[in-house]
Design an enzyme around this catalytic site. Structure first.
Site, PDB file in Angstrom:
ATOM      1  N   TYR A  36       0.828  -1.211   0.000  1.00 34.90           N
ATOM      2  CA  TYR A  36       0.000   0.000   0.000  1.00 34.90           C
ATOM      3  C   TYR A  36       0.866   1.266   0.000  1.00 34.90           C
ATOM      4  O   TYR A  36       0.349   2.351  -0.238  1.00 34.90           O
ATOM      5  CB  TYR A  36      -0.913   0.055   1.222  1.00 34.90           C
ATOM      6  CG  TYR A  36      -1.894  -1.071   1.379  1.00 34.90           C
ATOM      7  CD1 TYR A  36      -2.133  -1.990   0.361  1.00 34.90           C
ATOM      8  CD2 TYR A  36      -2.594  -1.230   2.564  1.00 34.90           C
ATOM      9  CE1 TYR A  36      -3.035  -3.029   0.519  1.00 34.90           C
ATOM     10  CE2 TYR A  36      -3.499  -2.259   2.737  1.00 34.90           C
ATOM     11  CZ  TYR A  36      -3.713  -3.159   1.722  1.00 34.90           C
ATOM     12  OH  TYR A  36      -4.606  -4.185   1.908  1.00 34.90           O
ATOM     13  N   HIS A  94       0.735 -11.727   2.397  1.00 34.22           N
ATOM     14  CA  HIS A  94      -0.299 -11.033   1.635  1.00 34.22           C
ATOM     15  C   HIS A  94      -0.980 -11.944   0.611  1.00 34.22           C
ATOM     16  O   HIS A  94      -2.206 -11.975   0.507  1.00 34.22           O
ATOM     17  CB  HIS A  94       0.304  -9.825   0.921  1.00 34.22           C
ATOM     18  CG  HIS A  94      -0.694  -8.770   0.600  1.00 34.22           C
ATOM     19  ND1 HIS A  94      -0.402  -7.426   0.676  1.00 34.22           N
ATOM     20  CD2 HIS A  94      -1.978  -8.841   0.189  1.00 34.22           C
ATOM     21  CE1 HIS A  94      -1.485  -6.723   0.325  1.00 34.22           C
ATOM     22  NE2 HIS A  94      -2.446  -7.558   0.016  1.00 34.22           N
TER      23      HIS A  94
END
Length: 257
Positions: A36, A94
């Site tokens: 991010y 992730h």
């Protein structure tokens, strides 16, 4: 983990004040990720807040190029440095892409738990067989899986993942619980929202929370939306309303593999 029913998803948030405001309003679970590119933003928002660090569950994720065993620890340390914390409460894999290996990658995360850099291990976007392998590897080290983060909303629902969580005793963390803003265009959600005098987004969050053991991490930036997402915990859907949402023909996966 004992996660609150609604946390803050931070993908796309680039202002520390948004994070500080969320904490001021009552959020106690912050979710970010290396990919991010805002771990420093989240960390700064936490540092600016008057909320005690021990009251907040801070979660981040290792991206796919940091999953080889020798890369896990350096990547986790870099995340902790960007977040400006001594310990990461919850560290996820992730996505289980190469070079992910359940024994090597999860084993390296277990090492970090023993060291004290991370408090709990999570995974994200896993399939049941991949979950089984991660759970087995953690069990070999005397640990349990804390959470599985997965896309979950009224337009994308996989009951088998929830059943797996119930069987093995970990939390499902639902990302994109508002269906990418599509909740307001779904007739079933609109009808239920009208009945309760709330928004379709509130109904969407209430439905996600009904799927125990699930918590939600909607992203929000404005104070009205931050408040509204927290207030969604006040709504409890009736069984027939949950059934009506369950029966929606699902067609929207926002983040396919």
């Amino acid at each position: 983990m004992d996660l609150p029913p609604v946390g803050l998803g931070t993908m796309g948030i680039d202002d520390p004040e948004t994070v500080s405001l969320a904490l001021e309003l009552g959020y106690r679970h912050l979710d970010t990720a290396r990919i991010y590119d805002n771990e420093a933003v989240v960390g700064e928002g936490l540092a600016r807040s008057a909320v005690d660090r021990d009251e907040v569950t801070l979660a981040t994720k290792l991206w796919v190029d940091d999953l080889a065993r020798e890369d896990v620890a350096p990547a986790a340390r870099r995340s902790a440095a960007r977040l400006d914390v001594e310990e990461i409460d919850l560290l996820y894999v992730h996505r289980p892409y190469e070079p992910y290996d359940p024994v090597e990658t999860i084993g390296a995360l277990a090492d970090l738990h023993e060291e004290g850099l991370i408090d709990a291990v999570g995974v994200s976007n896993f399939e049941p067989a991949e979950l089984d392998a991660a759970i087995e590897t953690l069990a070999d080290r005397g640990l349990t899986l804390a959470a599985h983060q997965t896309e979950l909303h009224p337009l994308w629902y996989r009951p088998e993942l929830l059943e797996h969580a119930r069987k093995h005793g970990y939390t499902v963390v639902a990302y994109s619980p508002l269906a990418g803003g599509e909740a307001g265009s779904v007739d079933a959600l609109v009808d239920i929202a009208d009945r309760h005098g709330v928004s379709p987004a509130t109904v969407s969050l209430a439905w996600v929370r009904s799927k125990e053991p699930t918590v939600a991490i909607p992203k929000a930036s404005s104070e009205p939306h931050l408040r509204a997402n927290l207030a969604a915990t006040d709504l409890t859907l009736r069984p027939e309303e949950i059934d009506a949402i369950d029966s929606i023909e699902r067609t929207v996966e926002l983040y396919p593999e």
